[in-house]
Design a protein around this motif. Structure first.
Motif: not given
Length: 265
Positions: A3-12
């Motif tokens: 599993v890879t999270l690649d440069d993940v951004t989450v905006e709410v």
């Protein structure tokens, strides 16, 4: 399955809950996410089991973008136990666990012999076999938590995502669950508040603060008094477990001088 999270951004609502988060978890590896409340642990996990879509960046399973899979196909690979997944309807324990077969089972036909065996084994793993015919709403919080873990195991996933799975569990079942995680052979990503349990159970720890990974490595490298002080606002003594040698944190209860740059309650 890796599993890879690649440069993940989450905006709410204009706020970044995680920002440019990079994390790689190898096949069969147990990686713990640790950090203070609000550091982004649950948000990162939700991206893996597709409860959230990253604003930018990508989640990869064995190098393939998970968003390209159908929800059924991704559920065949990834199972999750969440903090807010307590059942609201009074199904029996056996019925709840059988729901874990849904991604593999089409139509309204009864489960086959092998599928029933998978569910029985999942219940045995987490010590809820004796509760199989009880209504789930009649159970204690710890018993319900074990039922939800059994349901996830019944999915036969390659990747197991757990958000504070030891909540409500007594000491025996905490130890049994984390011992199982170490030896199950699945790829495991788990958020834990208890740093001593995290050190004992995980191959690596990723420390999150304000939505970003600030350190990542074996527990013996990550859990230092300075890092714990900067991240959590308390400075423990570190001792080695007499049998396993993993770091264990000893806290001082009482007034302390504030730690510059630390996160305080």
């Amino acid at each position: 399955m890796d599993v890879t999270l690649d440069d993940v951004t989450v905006e709410v609502a204009g706020t970044a809950l995680v920002r440019r988060l990079n994390l790689a978890v190898g096949a069969g590896e147990v990686v713990g996410l640790v950090g203070p409340n609000g550091s982004g642990k649950s948000t990162a996990l939700r991206c893996i089991y597709r409860a959230l879509r990253p604003t930018t960046g990508t989640v990869l399973l064995d190098g393939s973008d998970i968003s390209g899979l159908s929800l059924r196909d991704s559920a065949r690979s990834v199972a999750a136990v969440t903090q807010d997944g307590s059942p609201e309807l009074d199904f029996t324990v056996a019925e709840i666990v059988e729901l874990g077969r849904y991604p593999h089972h089409r139509g309204g036909a009864a489960l086959g012999e092998r599928e029933r065996d998978v569910c029985v084994e999942a219940m045995r793993r987490v010590d809820v076999t004796h509760l199989a015919h009880r209504g789930v709403l009649s159970l204690s919080g710890g018993e319900r938590q074990r039922v939800l873990i059994a349901r996830a195991l019944a999915q036969e996933p390659a990747v197991l995502v757990l958000d504070e799975p030891t909540n409500h569990l007594d000491v025996r079942h905490q130890v049994e669950l984390l011992s199982f995680l170490r030896t199950c052979g699945l790829t495991v990503v788990v958020a834990l508040h208890d740093l001593n349990l995290a050190a004992a159970a995980c191959d690596r720890l990723a420390v999150l603060r304000e939505g970003a990974v600030v350190d990542d490595g074996p527990p013996s490298d990550v859990l230092t008094p300075d890092l714990v002080g900067r991240t959590f606002g308390v400075r423990p003594d570190i001792v080695r477990h007499p049998v396993t040698g993993v770091p264990q944190l000893v806290y001082h209860l009482g007034p302390d001088d504030p730690i510059p740059g630390g996160t305080h309650p």
